[in-house]
Design a protein around this motif. Structure first.
Motif, PDB file in Angstrom:
ATOM      1  N   MET A 115      16.916  21.525  33.705  1.00  0.00           N
ATOM      2  CA  MET A 115      16.188  23.141  33.757  1.00  0.00           C
ATOM      3  C   MET A 115      16.957  23.695  35.124  1.00  0.00           C
ATOM      4  SD  MET A 115      13.827  23.761  31.779  1.00  0.00           S
ATOM      5  CE  MET A 115      15.184  22.971  30.534  1.00  0.00           C
ATOM      6  N   VAL A 166      12.556  22.545  40.731  1.00  0.00           N
ATOM      7  CA  VAL A 166      12.060  23.103  39.394  1.00  0.00           C
ATOM      8  C   VAL A 166      11.011  24.150  39.696  1.00  0.00           C
ATOM      9  CG1 VAL A 166      10.410  22.432  37.380  1.00  0.00           C
ATOM     10  CG2 VAL A 166      12.076  20.581  38.107  1.00  0.00           C
ATOM     11  N   ALA A 177      10.567  24.983  32.210  1.00  0.00           N
ATOM     12  CA  ALA A 177      11.003  24.283  33.370  1.00  0.00           C
ATOM     13  C   ALA A 177       9.529  23.355  34.031  1.00  0.00           C
ATOM     14  CB  ALA A 177      11.548  25.210  34.304  1.00  0.00           C
ATOM     15  N   THR A 191       7.103  22.282  32.780  1.00  0.00           N
ATOM     16  CA  THR A 191       6.775  21.049  31.965  1.00  0.00           C
ATOM     17  C   THR A 191       7.355  19.749  32.313  1.00  0.00           C
ATOM     18  OG1 THR A 191       8.194  21.263  30.215  1.00  0.00           O
ATOM     19  CG2 THR A 191       6.141  22.383  29.927  1.00  0.00           C
ATOM     20  N   THR A 192       8.582  20.038  33.102  1.00  0.00           N
ATOM     21  CA  THR A 192       9.322  18.934  33.423  1.00  0.00           C
ATOM     22  C   THR A 192       8.803  18.387  34.959  1.00  0.00           C
ATOM     23  OG1 THR A 192      10.973  20.401  34.895  1.00  0.00           O
ATOM     24  CG2 THR A 192      11.520  19.789  32.543  1.00  0.00           C
ATOM     25  N   VAL A 205       7.700  14.673  34.384  1.00  0.00           N
ATOM     26  CA  VAL A 205       8.602  13.607  34.371  1.00  0.00           C
ATOM     27  C   VAL A 205       9.376  13.561  35.565  1.00  0.00           C
ATOM     28  CG1 VAL A 205       8.369  13.569  31.933  1.00  0.00           C
ATOM     29  CG2 VAL A 205      10.052  15.107  32.969  1.00  0.00           C
ATOM     30  N   ALA A 206       9.218  14.365  36.493  1.00  0.00           N
ATOM     31  CA  ALA A 206       9.964  14.333  37.816  1.00  0.00           C
ATOM     32  C   ALA A 206       9.804  12.740  38.449  1.00  0.00           C
ATOM     33  CB  ALA A 206       9.613  15.377  38.704  1.00  0.00           C
TER      34      ALA A 206
END
Length: 378
Positions: A1, A62, A155, A157-158, A161-162
Protein backbone atom coordinates in the motif's frame (compact mmCIF):
# COMPACT_ATOMS: atom_id res chain seq x y z
CA UNK A 1 0.00 0.00 0.00
CA UNK A 2 2.75 2.49 0.81
CA UNK A 3 4.36 2.14 -2.63
CA UNK A 4 1.01 2.14 -4.46
CA UNK A 5 0.54 5.90 -5.16
CA UNK A 6 3.51 6.26 -7.52
CA UNK A 7 2.70 3.12 -9.56
CA UNK A 8 -1.01 3.91 -9.61
CA UNK A 9 -0.11 7.32 -11.05
CA UNK A 10 1.97 5.63 -13.74
CA UNK A 11 -0.81 3.22 -14.70
CA UNK A 12 -3.39 6.03 -14.82
CA UNK A 13 -1.06 8.40 -16.68
CA UNK A 14 -3.06 8.29 -19.93
CA UNK A 15 -6.26 9.39 -18.20
CA UNK A 16 -4.59 11.85 -15.80
CA UNK A 17 -2.49 13.53 -18.51
CA UNK A 18 -5.56 14.00 -20.70
CA UNK A 19 -7.06 16.13 -17.93
CA UNK A 20 -4.00 17.78 -16.40
CA UNK A 21 -1.89 18.11 -19.55
CA UNK A 22 1.59 16.56 -19.30
CA UNK A 23 3.71 14.31 -21.53
CA UNK A 24 5.88 11.22 -20.77
CA UNK A 25 8.73 13.52 -19.73
CA UNK A 26 6.44 15.10 -17.15
CA UNK A 27 5.49 11.67 -15.81
CA UNK A 28 9.15 10.69 -15.65
CA UNK A 29 9.98 13.87 -13.75
CA UNK A 30 7.38 13.34 -11.04
CA UNK A 31 8.43 9.71 -10.50
CA UNK A 32 12.10 10.69 -10.39
CA UNK A 33 11.40 13.40 -7.82
CA UNK A 34 9.38 10.90 -5.80
CA UNK A 35 12.37 8.56 -5.48
CA UNK A 36 14.68 11.51 -4.92
CA UNK A 37 12.60 12.56 -1.91
CA UNK A 38 12.60 8.92 -0.78
CA UNK A 39 16.40 8.96 -0.78
CA UNK A 40 16.53 12.22 1.19
CA UNK A 41 14.10 10.97 3.84
CA UNK A 42 15.61 7.51 4.25
CA UNK A 43 18.04 8.35 7.08
CA UNK A 44 15.64 10.34 9.28
CA UNK A 45 12.78 7.92 8.68
CA UNK A 46 15.14 5.02 9.42
CA UNK A 47 15.96 6.60 12.77
CA UNK A 48 12.25 6.93 13.54
CA UNK A 49 11.60 3.29 12.66
CA UNK A 50 14.44 2.14 14.91
CA UNK A 51 13.24 4.45 17.69
CA UNK A 52 9.53 3.59 17.67
CA UNK A 53 9.52 0.09 16.20
CA UNK A 54 7.65 -1.60 13.36
CA UNK A 55 4.30 -1.75 15.19
CA UNK A 56 3.79 2.02 15.33
CA UNK A 57 5.61 3.06 12.15
CA UNK A 58 3.85 0.55 9.88
CA UNK A 59 0.51 2.00 10.97
CA UNK A 60 1.65 5.59 10.56
CA UNK A 61 2.87 4.77 7.03
CA UNK A 62 -0.47 3.22 6.03
CA UNK A 63 -2.50 6.09 7.49
CA UNK A 64 -0.24 8.62 5.77
CA UNK A 65 -0.57 7.00 2.35
CA UNK A 66 -4.36 6.68 2.72
CA UNK A 67 -4.63 10.41 3.42
CA UNK A 68 -2.31 11.20 0.49
CA UNK A 69 -4.42 9.23 -1.98
CA UNK A 70 -7.64 10.90 -0.83
CA UNK A 71 -5.93 14.27 -1.29
CA UNK A 72 -4.75 13.19 -4.77
CA UNK A 73 -8.31 12.30 -5.72
CA UNK A 74 -9.74 15.60 -4.48
CA UNK A 75 -6.91 18.10 -4.90
CA UNK A 76 -4.89 17.11 -7.98
CA UNK A 77 -6.39 19.76 -10.28
CA UNK A 78 -3.12 20.66 -12.03
CA UNK A 79 0.21 19.04 -12.84
CA UNK A 80 1.91 21.06 -10.12
CA UNK A 81 -0.61 19.93 -7.52
CA UNK A 82 -0.16 16.30 -8.60
CA UNK A 83 3.61 16.58 -8.18
CA UNK A 84 3.38 18.29 -4.79
CA UNK A 85 0.91 15.80 -3.32
CA UNK A 86 2.76 12.77 -4.63
CA UNK A 87 6.08 14.01 -3.26
CA UNK A 88 4.49 14.54 0.15
CA UNK A 89 3.62 10.83 0.22
CA UNK A 90 7.17 9.61 -0.51
CA UNK A 91 8.08 9.28 3.18
CA UNK A 92 5.20 6.81 3.58
CA UNK A 93 6.89 4.43 1.14
CA UNK A 94 10.22 4.73 2.96
CA UNK A 95 8.63 4.12 6.37
CA UNK A 96 6.62 1.17 5.07
CA UNK A 97 9.71 -0.45 3.55
CA UNK A 98 11.91 0.07 6.60
CA UNK A 99 9.30 -1.06 9.11
CA UNK A 100 8.89 -4.26 7.06
CA UNK A 101 12.67 -4.76 7.01
CA UNK A 102 12.84 -4.31 10.77
CA UNK A 103 10.02 -6.79 11.36
CA UNK A 104 11.73 -9.41 9.19
CA UNK A 105 15.17 -8.91 10.72
CA UNK A 106 13.81 -9.34 14.24
CA UNK A 107 11.39 -12.20 13.77
CA UNK A 108 12.28 -14.49 10.83
CA UNK A 109 14.60 -17.50 11.36
CA UNK A 110 17.63 -17.76 9.09
CA UNK A 111 16.32 -20.74 7.11
CA UNK A 112 13.23 -18.73 6.09
CA UNK A 113 14.91 -15.40 5.46
CA UNK A 114 15.17 -15.79 1.68
CA UNK A 115 11.48 -16.51 1.25
CA UNK A 116 10.58 -13.70 3.64
CA UNK A 117 12.52 -11.16 1.58
CA UNK A 118 10.89 -12.53 -1.57
CA UNK A 119 7.46 -12.01 -0.04
CA UNK A 120 8.36 -8.52 1.13
CA UNK A 121 9.73 -7.48 -2.26
CA UNK A 122 6.60 -8.87 -3.94
CA UNK A 123 4.95 -5.70 -2.65
CA UNK A 124 6.08 -3.74 -5.72
CA UNK A 125 4.68 -6.05 -8.44
CA UNK A 126 1.54 -6.39 -6.31
CA UNK A 127 1.23 -2.60 -6.40
CA UNK A 128 1.65 -2.58 -10.19
CA UNK A 129 -0.89 -5.43 -10.44
CA UNK A 130 -3.48 -3.41 -8.54
CA UNK A 131 -2.59 -0.33 -10.59
CA UNK A 132 -2.98 -2.15 -13.89
CA UNK A 133 -6.31 -3.65 -12.83
CA UNK A 134 -7.56 -0.19 -11.86
CA UNK A 135 -7.35 1.06 -15.46
CA UNK A 136 -10.16 -1.00 -17.05
CA UNK A 137 -12.16 -1.56 -13.86
CA UNK A 138 -12.18 1.98 -12.42
CA UNK A 139 -10.45 4.65 -14.54
CA UNK A 140 -12.31 3.77 -17.75
CA UNK A 141 -15.67 3.39 -16.00
CA UNK A 142 -16.12 5.90 -13.16
CA UNK A 143 -12.94 7.98 -13.57
CA UNK A 144 -9.33 7.95 -12.45
CA UNK A 145 -9.97 9.94 -9.25
CA UNK A 146 -12.10 7.10 -7.87
CA UNK A 147 -9.14 4.75 -8.28
CA UNK A 148 -7.28 6.76 -5.64
CA UNK A 149 -10.33 6.79 -3.35
CA UNK A 150 -10.74 3.01 -3.56
CA UNK A 151 -7.00 2.52 -3.05
CA UNK A 152 -7.14 4.66 0.10
CA UNK A 153 -9.93 2.48 1.48
CA UNK A 154 -7.95 -0.66 0.62
CA UNK A 155 -4.91 0.78 2.38
CA UNK A 156 -6.86 1.26 5.60
CA UNK A 157 -7.84 -2.42 5.63
CA UNK A 158 -4.16 -3.38 5.92
CA UNK A 159 -4.09 -1.89 9.43
CA UNK A 160 -5.64 -5.16 10.59
CA UNK A 161 -2.62 -7.19 9.42
CA UNK A 162 0.18 -4.76 10.35
CA UNK A 163 2.83 -6.08 12.81
CA UNK A 164 1.54 -6.27 16.37
CA UNK A 165 4.89 -6.26 18.12
CA UNK A 166 8.31 -7.75 17.41
CA UNK A 167 10.77 -8.84 20.07
CA UNK A 168 14.22 -7.30 19.82
CA UNK A 169 17.10 -9.84 19.67
CA UNK A 170 20.49 -9.25 21.29
CA UNK A 171 22.68 -6.87 19.32
CA UNK A 172 25.50 -8.40 17.31
CA UNK A 173 28.76 -6.50 17.37
CA UNK A 174 29.75 -5.48 13.88
CA UNK A 175 33.16 -6.34 12.50
CA UNK A 176 34.30 -3.35 10.38
CA UNK A 177 36.57 -5.56 8.31
CA UNK A 178 33.78 -7.88 7.31
CA UNK A 179 32.01 -5.38 5.06
CA UNK A 180 33.48 -5.33 1.56
CA UNK A 181 32.69 -1.68 0.87
CA UNK A 182 34.32 -1.55 -2.57
CA UNK A 183 32.52 -4.66 -3.79
CA UNK A 184 29.22 -3.48 -2.34
CA UNK A 185 29.69 -0.11 -4.05
CA UNK A 186 30.07 -1.84 -7.42
CA UNK A 187 26.94 -3.88 -6.71
CA UNK A 188 25.18 -0.66 -5.68
CA UNK A 189 25.98 0.94 -9.04
CA UNK A 190 24.77 -2.19 -10.84
CA UNK A 191 21.56 -2.28 -8.79
CA UNK A 192 21.04 1.41 -9.55
CA UNK A 193 21.22 0.76 -13.29
CA UNK A 194 18.87 -2.20 -12.97
CA UNK A 195 16.46 -0.22 -10.79
CA UNK A 196 16.43 2.59 -13.36
CA UNK A 197 15.11 0.22 -16.03
CA UNK A 198 12.73 -1.55 -13.63
CA UNK A 199 11.15 1.69 -12.46
CA UNK A 200 10.60 2.77 -16.05
CA UNK A 201 8.97 -0.60 -16.75
CA UNK A 202 6.39 -0.20 -14.02
CA UNK A 203 5.66 3.43 -14.81
CA UNK A 204 5.70 3.61 -18.62
CA UNK A 205 4.46 0.21 -19.81
CA UNK A 206 0.82 1.28 -20.16
CA UNK A 207 1.62 4.60 -21.84
CA UNK A 208 4.05 2.85 -24.21
CA UNK A 209 1.51 0.20 -25.19
CA UNK A 210 -1.18 2.82 -25.83
CA UNK A 211 1.28 4.79 -27.97
CA UNK A 212 1.79 1.65 -30.08
CA UNK A 213 -1.97 1.31 -30.71
CA UNK A 214 -3.00 -1.00 -27.85
CA UNK A 215 -6.24 -0.02 -26.09
CA UNK A 216 -5.89 1.47 -22.58
CA UNK A 217 -7.91 -1.36 -21.01
CA UNK A 218 -5.82 -4.05 -22.70
CA UNK A 219 -2.61 -2.25 -21.76
CA UNK A 220 -3.70 -2.18 -18.13
CA UNK A 221 -4.42 -5.91 -18.24
CA UNK A 222 -0.95 -6.57 -19.71
CA UNK A 223 0.57 -4.62 -16.81
CA UNK A 224 -1.51 -6.72 -14.42
CA UNK A 225 -0.27 -9.92 -16.06
CA UNK A 226 3.34 -8.77 -15.83
CA UNK A 227 2.85 -7.92 -12.18
CA UNK A 228 1.55 -11.43 -11.43
CA UNK A 229 4.60 -12.91 -13.17
CA UNK A 230 6.96 -10.60 -11.28
CA UNK A 231 5.32 -11.33 -7.94
CA UNK A 232 5.51 -15.09 -8.51
CA UNK A 233 9.15 -14.97 -9.60
CA UNK A 234 10.16 -12.95 -6.53
CA UNK A 235 8.60 -15.59 -4.30
CA UNK A 236 10.33 -18.37 -6.26
CA UNK A 237 13.68 -16.56 -6.01
CA UNK A 238 13.30 -16.44 -2.23
CA UNK A 239 12.14 -20.04 -1.95
CA UNK A 240 15.09 -21.35 -3.97
CA UNK A 241 17.53 -19.08 -2.11
CA UNK A 242 16.75 -20.84 1.17
CA UNK A 243 17.75 -24.10 -0.53
CA UNK A 244 21.08 -22.93 -1.95
CA UNK A 245 24.40 -22.56 -0.15
CA UNK A 246 25.48 -19.55 -2.21
CA UNK A 247 25.68 -18.07 -5.68
CA UNK A 248 22.77 -15.70 -5.06
CA UNK A 249 24.36 -12.67 -6.73
CA UNK A 250 25.25 -14.82 -9.75
CA UNK A 251 21.56 -15.72 -10.05
CA UNK A 252 20.72 -12.00 -9.90
CA UNK A 253 23.18 -11.32 -12.75
CA UNK A 254 21.73 -14.14 -14.86
CA UNK A 255 18.17 -12.89 -14.32
CA UNK A 256 19.17 -9.39 -15.39
CA UNK A 257 20.89 -10.67 -18.50
CA UNK A 258 17.82 -12.64 -19.59
CA UNK A 259 15.52 -9.78 -18.63
CA UNK A 260 17.32 -7.57 -21.15
CA UNK A 261 15.72 -9.65 -23.90
CA UNK A 262 12.29 -8.78 -22.55
CA UNK A 263 13.11 -5.08 -22.53
CA UNK A 264 14.25 -5.31 -26.15
CA UNK A 265 11.01 -7.05 -27.17
CA UNK A 266 9.00 -4.12 -25.79
CA UNK A 267 10.49 -2.06 -28.61
CA UNK A 268 9.00 -4.43 -31.22
CA UNK A 269 5.51 -3.58 -32.58
CA UNK A 270 2.65 -6.01 -32.07
CA UNK A 271 0.76 -7.64 -29.24
CA UNK A 272 2.81 -10.91 -29.14
CA UNK A 273 6.07 -9.02 -28.58
CA UNK A 274 4.36 -6.88 -25.92
CA UNK A 275 3.11 -9.92 -24.01
CA UNK A 276 6.34 -11.95 -24.21
CA UNK A 277 8.47 -8.90 -23.48
CA UNK A 278 6.35 -8.04 -20.45
CA UNK A 279 6.63 -11.58 -19.06
CA UNK A 280 10.43 -11.66 -19.47
CA UNK A 281 10.99 -8.11 -18.26
CA UNK A 282 8.88 -8.53 -15.12
CA UNK A 283 9.75 -12.16 -14.45
CA UNK A 284 13.52 -11.80 -14.86
CA UNK A 285 14.47 -8.14 -15.21
CA UNK A 286 12.52 -7.03 -12.14
CA UNK A 287 12.46 -10.08 -9.86
CA UNK A 288 15.90 -9.60 -8.30
CA UNK A 289 15.59 -7.03 -5.43
CA UNK A 290 14.57 -9.46 -2.67
CA UNK A 291 17.25 -11.97 -3.64
CA UNK A 292 19.91 -9.26 -3.73
CA UNK A 293 18.95 -7.92 -0.28
CA UNK A 294 18.98 -11.46 1.08
CA UNK A 295 22.42 -12.11 -0.41
CA UNK A 296 23.88 -8.92 1.07
CA UNK A 297 22.45 -9.72 4.51
CA UNK A 298 23.87 -13.26 4.38
CA UNK A 299 27.29 -12.00 3.31
CA UNK A 300 27.36 -9.35 6.06
CA UNK A 301 25.75 -10.96 9.12
CA UNK A 302 27.37 -8.64 11.67
CA UNK A 303 26.41 -5.41 9.86
CA UNK A 304 23.35 -6.11 7.66
CA UNK A 305 21.88 -2.62 7.95
CA UNK A 306 25.12 -0.86 7.00
CA UNK A 307 25.72 -3.24 4.09
CA UNK A 308 22.21 -3.04 2.66
CA UNK A 309 22.19 0.75 3.03
CA UNK A 310 25.07 0.96 0.52
CA UNK A 311 23.12 -1.09 -2.02
CA UNK A 312 19.87 0.75 -1.31
CA UNK A 313 21.52 4.07 -2.15
CA UNK A 314 22.08 2.72 -5.66
CA UNK A 315 18.48 1.55 -5.96
CA UNK A 316 17.10 4.97 -4.98
CA UNK A 317 19.51 6.71 -7.35
CA UNK A 318 18.31 4.47 -10.16
CA UNK A 319 14.71 5.21 -9.24
CA UNK A 320 15.53 8.91 -9.54
CA UNK A 321 17.51 8.82 -12.80
CA UNK A 322 15.57 6.12 -14.68
CA UNK A 323 12.18 7.84 -15.09
CA UNK A 324 13.78 11.13 -16.14
CA UNK A 325 15.97 9.45 -18.73
CA UNK A 326 13.22 7.20 -20.06
CA UNK A 327 10.68 10.02 -20.19
CA UNK A 328 13.13 12.25 -22.07
CA UNK A 329 13.96 9.51 -24.60
CA UNK A 330 10.30 8.56 -25.06
CA UNK A 331 9.32 12.17 -25.69
CA UNK A 332 12.15 13.08 -28.08
CA UNK A 333 13.15 9.74 -29.68
CA UNK A 334 10.16 7.46 -29.17
CA UNK A 335 9.32 4.55 -26.90
CA UNK A 336 11.22 2.02 -29.05
CA UNK A 337 14.51 3.86 -28.52
CA UNK A 338 13.79 4.16 -24.81
CA UNK A 339 13.17 0.41 -24.41
CA UNK A 340 16.28 -0.51 -26.39
CA UNK A 341 18.30 1.80 -24.15
CA UNK A 342 16.83 0.00 -21.14
CA UNK A 343 17.91 -3.34 -22.61
CA UNK A 344 21.49 -2.12 -23.00
CA UNK A 345 21.49 -0.62 -19.51
CA UNK A 346 20.31 -3.81 -17.85
CA UNK A 347 23.08 -5.76 -19.60
CA UNK A 348 25.62 -3.35 -18.11
CA UNK A 349 23.96 -3.90 -14.71
CA UNK A 350 24.32 -7.68 -15.08
CA UNK A 351 28.02 -7.24 -15.87
CA UNK A 352 28.41 -5.04 -12.79
CA UNK A 353 26.83 -7.75 -10.62
CA UNK A 354 29.34 -10.30 -11.92
CA UNK A 355 32.26 -7.96 -11.20
CA UNK A 356 30.94 -7.15 -7.72
CA UNK A 357 30.49 -10.84 -6.92
CA UNK A 358 34.08 -11.59 -7.93
CA UNK A 359 35.28 -8.78 -5.69
CA UNK A 360 33.28 -10.25 -2.80
CA UNK A 361 34.85 -13.66 -3.39
CA UNK A 362 38.36 -12.16 -3.35
CA UNK A 363 37.52 -10.20 -0.20
CA UNK A 364 36.26 -13.34 1.52
CA UNK A 365 39.41 -15.27 0.62
CA UNK A 366 41.67 -12.52 1.92
CA UNK A 367 39.78 -12.37 5.21
CA UNK A 368 39.97 -16.13 5.68
CA UNK A 369 43.68 -16.05 4.89
CA UNK A 370 44.27 -13.20 7.36
CA UNK A 371 42.36 -14.99 10.13
CA UNK A 372 44.23 -18.25 9.51
CA UNK A 373 47.71 -16.71 9.86
CA UNK A 374 47.46 -15.87 13.59
CA UNK A 375 46.24 -19.43 14.23
CA UNK A 376 49.29 -20.88 12.46
CA UNK A 377 51.60 -18.64 14.47
CA UNK A 378 50.05 -19.81 17.70
Amino acid sequence: MTVLPVFLTGALAVQISAELGFDPAGLGLVVALYFGVSALTSLPVGWLVERFGSRATSRVAVLGVAVAMVVLAAGARSYGALVAILLCSAWCNVMGQLSANLALARSIPAHRLGLSFGIKQAAIPLATLLSGAAVPSVALTVGWRWAYVLAAGLALTTLFVAPRGIATPPRVRADPGERATAALSVIAVASGLAAATATALGIFLVASAVDRGVGPGTAGLVLTMGSVVGLSCRLLHGWFADRRDGGHIAVVAASLGLGAGGMALLAVPGAPALVVGTVLAFGLGWAWPGLLQFAVVRLNPSAPAAATSIVQMGVYAGGFIGPIGFGFLATHAGFSTAWLTCAGTILVAATGMVIGRRMLVVHGRSRRSASAQPSLQR
